[in-house]
Design a protein around this motif. Structure first.
Motif, PDB file in Angstrom:
ATOM      1  N   TRP A   1     -37.446  76.201   3.924  1.00 61.22           N
ATOM      2  CA  TRP A   1     -38.111  75.506   5.035  1.00 61.22           C
ATOM      3  C   TRP A   1     -39.602  75.864   5.098  1.00 61.22           C
ATOM      4  CZ3 TRP A   1     -34.058  76.028   9.593  1.00 61.22           C
ATOM      5  CH2 TRP A   1     -32.870  75.409   9.201  1.00 61.22           C
TER       6      TRP A   1
ATOM      7  N   LEU B   1     -33.780  69.313   8.771  1.00 62.38           N
ATOM      8  CA  LEU B   1     -35.092  68.784   8.413  1.00 62.38           C
ATOM      9  C   LEU B   1     -35.202  67.272   8.548  1.00 62.38           C
ATOM     10  CD1 LEU B   1     -36.010  70.976   5.306  1.00 62.38           C
ATOM     11  CD2 LEU B   1     -36.391  71.423   7.729  1.00 62.38           C
TER      12      LEU B   1
ATOM     13  N   ALA C   1     -38.173  75.408  12.877  1.00 60.56           N
ATOM     14  CA  ALA C   1     -37.784  74.933  11.542  1.00 60.56           C
ATOM     15  C   ALA C   1     -38.949  74.307  10.791  1.00 60.56           C
ATOM     16  CB  ALA C   1     -36.647  73.920  11.656  1.00 60.56           C
TER      17      ALA C   1
END
Length: 596
Positions: free
Chosen positions: A244, A436, A460
């Motif tokens: 990430w 995501l 995130a």
């Protein structure tokens, strides 16, 4: 109008006595495609779309229309013991004439040098017709393996690219055997990683199991060669979907793009931009991927997916259907095709569609999840609750990612916002990649301003507005002053030596008279005269023809005889260039000259 700096390399034809050399032909084709793709200003059709035409009879017009290229390469390979004959020809897709044809008789043991030789030959001759492109001295680096092992490797690639469970397993078996013989050859590790990743993505193996098997091979490949285009691309995937870290993901993707601008790299960057919610920029990169590989099912799917995210559902559906036409086993399009129908208010049609799914879409929960979403929209509470309960049974299995995705979407449709955020937090804590792609989801619009949702998304995907792409461009090879000076020198050389009368004159020959590298002379013609090599030389030849055709001493000669004397070596090229420059045919020009 088709961009002149576009080219496709069609699969070379195996004309050997044995079918076993089919993979050898495919390998040579693929290597030439990869080599030409390294040339920054050249748009090279990717392997998937080029190989769409394998074993098909197709016209130049069809190639131009379907691949949107100005030029294409055809070839054949004959292998007999340790010798090979490779014939290559370059064809103008628009006017359907052959620029040139060349035969290479070489030893099989020289395969790496021959691939480089042919790639450079194609690039240099192409530049003579399309204008300046900068070409490196070497396009194909020799691999550090014996030729016998390389031929085995090409056989593995042959099966890997045929796709399907059995072919992929056969390829992995071949690559495993090569690793025993050549443990320091990184390509075999990369291809085993690709094989397992493909099977996991397509549902041919449980995703968790497939990715776990793939990981050690990727790590070994990166240890052996971390700086290749494929290695950088794989690193970018890891940084995005596992770590990430979009900043590093972009850096690795940019490195790969600098080395070899291919469709899968443009698609990857489009993925990253989608994660950030930059959908217009993502579509620009995706269009580049589609231009290079118009027959890649995944590219059409992603175009449809982007339209879905922009809530342009009517536009999304044709692309998703096209993806399934190209690859019926691709697992992603059915999800968004059904949801697009649902979001268009066609709940019953969507339910029928999800209910009709068979095979892979049943295994990966698309059928169950899609039907449950439809029941939520149709207010069929009992059936919806049954679907939710069944989806929850998969939360402790390898299908947890897909189960959570549908649980989140169904609860969002039901308006259970707190439950949705709880599920998203669960996905975040498990580091599942689905996190995501939640940010741009149209179904999750009602919770976009939810405090906990925003906090999760910020953890995130931190603000990455500073991570902009900056493509590196080399400085101009020649300054404006040098271009003016060398332009004058070149004009004088052409007058003094009449180089254009040589029908085999090449850009390299011209460069030798100026004592400059070919790259510099290509730029000189492009910027100093606004012409490519062929245009520049053929203008002189046309003028020579016009001077000669009216001479009494040539009155008995045919038009083509005078054209050949003027430096042309092809009737088609002569007629094409003459009409392009003069606006009339040579016959009309001659009649007009006689009338005057």
């Amino acid at each position: 109008m088709t961009n002149q700096k576009t080219i496709a390399v069609l699969p070379f034809v195996n004309i050997s006595n044995t079918i076993d050399n089919e993979y050898f032909c495919d390998g040579i084709t693929e290597e030439i495609i990869n080599a030409l793709a390294k040339i920054k200003d050249l748009l090279v059709t990717s392997r998937t779309s080029s190989f769409y035409f394998k074993n098909k009879k197709v016209t130049s017009h069809a190639i131009r229309e379907k691949l949107n290229v100005a030029t294409f390469i055809e070839g054949s390979v004959r292998v007999s013991r340790n010798k090979m004959r490779i014939t290559v020809q370059m064809i103008d897709a628009e006017n359907d004439f052959h620029f040139w044809s060349e035969t290479f008789d070489r030893q099989v043991g020289d395969i790496f040098a021959v691939q480089d030789e042919i790639s450079l030959f194609i690039a240099e001759r192409l530049r003579e017709y399309i204008g300046h492109i900068e070409i490196e001295d070497k396009l194909v680096e020799p691999l550090d393996v014996p030729v016998a092992i390389y031929r085995e490797y090409l056989k593995g690639r042959y099966f890997l690219m045929k796709l399907g469970y059995d072919n992929t397993c056969k390829a992995i078996e071949i690559f495993e055997d090569i690793i025993k013989k050549a443990p320091n050859f990184p390509n075999s590790y990369l291809d085993i990683n690709q094989g397992y990743t493909y099977m996991g993505t397509m549902g041919l193996l449980p995703a968790f199991e497939a990715y776990k098997k793939a990981q050690p091979y990727l790590q070994k490949a990166l240890e052996l060669d971390p700086y290749s285009s494929r290695s950088q691309l794989n690193l970018s995937w890891i940084e995005c979907w596992q770590n990430w870290n979009l900043k590093k993901a972009y850096e690795h993707a940019n490195n790969a793009l600098e080395m070899q601008p291919t469709d899968d790299i443009y698609l990857t960057i489009s993925n990253f931009l989608t994660v950030e919610g930059k959908l217009d920029a993502a579509r620009n990169y995706l269009d580049k991927a589609l231009q290079l590989d118009p027959y890649a099912a995944i590219n059409h799917h992603y175009k449809g997916f982007l339209y879905y995210l922009k809530e342009e559902y009517d536009s999304a559906i044709p692309y998703l259907k096209k993806a399934l036409d190209l690859d019926p086993m691709l697992p992603f399009p059915p999800i968004y095709l059904g949801i697009s129908l649902l979001m268009l208010g066609k709940s019953n049609e969507a339910l029928a569609y999800f209910g009709s799914l068979k095979g892979i879409s049943v295994i990966d929960l698309t059928k169950l999840g899609g039907e449950t979403m439809c029941y939520a929209k149709l207010n069929e509470t009992e059936k919806c609750n049954d679907g939710l309960k069944e989806l929850e049974t998969y939360l402790t299995t390898a299908l947890v990612d897909k189960a959570l995705t549908f649980l989140i979407l169904v609860n969002a449709l039901l308006g259970n916002n707190e439950k949705v955020v709880d599920l998203i937090e669960q996905a975040y804590n498990s580091r599942l990649p689905l996190i995501l792609i939640l940010n741009p989801s149209p179904i999750l619009k009602p919770i976009k301003n939810h405090k906990r949702f925003k906090e999760i998304m910020l953890r995130a995907i931190p603000d990455n507005n500073n991570y902009k792409f900056s493509k590196k461009y080399k400085q101009s090879l020649l300054s404006d002053v040098e271009i003016n000076r060398y332009s004058t020198d070149l004009e004088q050389i052409m007058m003094d030596y009449k180089l254009y009368l040589n029908p085999d004159l090449s850009l390299k020959d011209l460069a030798s008279y100026l004592e400059l590298p070919a790259n510099y002379v290509s730029q000189l013609l492009n910027q100093g005269f606004q012409k490519n090599f062929a245009e520049y030389i053929n203008i002189y030849r046309v003028e020579e023809f016009k001077d000669r055709i009216i001479l009494e001493e040539n009155s008995e000669l045919t038009i083509m005889a005078v054209a050949y004397d003027s430096g042309f070596n092809s009737k088609t090229v002569f007629n094409t260039f003459f009409k392009k420059i003069e606006g009339i045919t040579p016959n009309t020009y001659l009649k007009n000259s006689k009338a005057n």
